[in-house]
Design a protein around this motif. Sequence first.
Motif, PDB file in Angstrom:
ATOM      1  N   SER A 180       0.727  -1.440   0.274  1.00 28.10           N
ATOM      2  CA  SER A 180      -0.133   0.033  -0.091  1.00 28.10           C
ATOM      3  C   SER A 180       0.554   1.502  -0.203  1.00 28.10           C
ATOM      4  N   LEU A 181       2.043   1.366  -0.239  1.00 26.18           N
ATOM      5  CA  LEU A 181       3.195   2.185  -0.192  1.00 26.18           C
ATOM      6  C   LEU A 181       2.581   3.252  -0.964  1.00 26.18           C
ATOM      7  N   ASN A 182       2.072   3.324  -2.594  1.00 32.40           N
ATOM      8  CA  ASN A 182       1.744   4.070  -2.858  1.00 32.40           C
ATOM      9  C   ASN A 182       1.252   4.986  -2.464  1.00 32.40           C
ATOM     10  N   GLN A 183      -0.038   4.855  -1.293  1.00 37.99           N
ATOM     11  CA  GLN A 183      -0.526   5.051  -0.694  1.00 37.99           C
ATOM     12  C   GLN A 183      -0.680   6.368  -0.048  1.00 37.99           C
TER      13      GLN A 183
ATOM     14  N   TRP B  63       5.286   9.130  -1.667  1.00 38.08           N
ATOM     15  CA  TRP B  63       6.103   7.662  -1.413  1.00 38.08           C
ATOM     16  C   TRP B  63       7.244   7.954  -2.379  1.00 38.08           C
ATOM     17  N   ARG B  64       6.899   8.488  -3.417  1.00 41.61           N
ATOM     18  CA  ARG B  64       8.155   8.498  -4.311  1.00 41.61           C
ATOM     19  C   ARG B  64       9.797   9.001  -3.798  1.00 41.61           C
TER      20      ARG B  64
ATOM     21  N   LEU C 200       2.978   1.130  -8.531  1.00 40.91           N
ATOM     22  CA  LEU C 200       4.625   0.641  -7.390  1.00 40.91           C
ATOM     23  C   LEU C 200       5.297  -0.484  -7.741  1.00 40.91           C
ATOM     24  N   GLY C 201       4.778  -1.101  -8.964  1.00 42.10           N
ATOM     25  CA  GLY C 201       5.789  -2.460  -9.555  1.00 42.10           C
ATOM     26  C   GLY C 201       6.486  -1.760 -10.142  1.00 42.10           C
ATOM     27  N   VAL C 202       6.058  -0.655 -10.771  1.00 43.15           N
ATOM     28  CA  VAL C 202       7.995  -0.185 -11.474  1.00 43.15           C
ATOM     29  C   VAL C 202       8.373   0.524 -10.771  1.00 43.15           C
ATOM     30  N   MET C 203       8.129   0.880  -9.476  1.00 46.44           N
ATOM     31  CA  MET C 203       9.293   1.779  -8.102  1.00 46.44           C
ATOM     32  C   MET C 203       9.390   0.184  -7.716  1.00 46.44           C
TER      33      MET C 203
END
Length: 221
Positions: free
Chosen positions: A116-119, A123-124, A150-153
């Motif tokens: 859930s990091l993209n929330q 977060w970036r 998030l998968g890309v990051m």
Amino acid sequence: MPLRILYGGTFDPVHLGHLAIARAARDQLQVAVRLLPAADPPHRSPPGANAEQRAHMLELAIGDEPGLLVDRREIERAQQHPGVPSYTVDTLRELRAELGPLQPMAWLVGADSLRSLNQWHEWRELFKLCHFIVAERMGSPMQAGLAPDLGVMLHGREVTDERPLLSTPGGRILRLRAPLRSESATAVREQIAQNGPWRNLLPEPVADYIADHGLYGASAA
């Protein structure tokens, strides 16, 4: 420079699963783990216990155990700036200002939190500030169900041992060898409210404190 490991959370209340994660990271990386209780959320009532109570329960749980420390900076920052949200990115920027740009730092999380990091706020930016150490729950792997951005990051950031964490300030992901235990703070609170078998889920001093103060619907001793 030694790695600085930070384990943030509400810890409402701190339970044996939390301690197992902190101890596993301490033992695997051979450095101290600092547990950072979150401040009370602004504009609404505290979670099940207020910030001071949650921090005190953490201190009771840790006692004088080597390699585990409580860091109250998020609570103190909220006291200095009432009503201002306390974000992880702000905590990491504060630490960067104290420790310098080259200090290796890692944020310790469960796999569910990583997914859930993209929330999270900004977060970036987190990957520029720290590494991540991830504890996986059985049957809930780290990469399951990731949002595309998030998968890309996360792609290409995972490492298989701790050496890259020690030689760079941030940006890598390491899996904790010990998986998450089954305890959750939500389940603990529900057991207390229902007068179920909750004491064995908590360190004894924490269970006594909850009973003595009637937290989470517990009958005061």
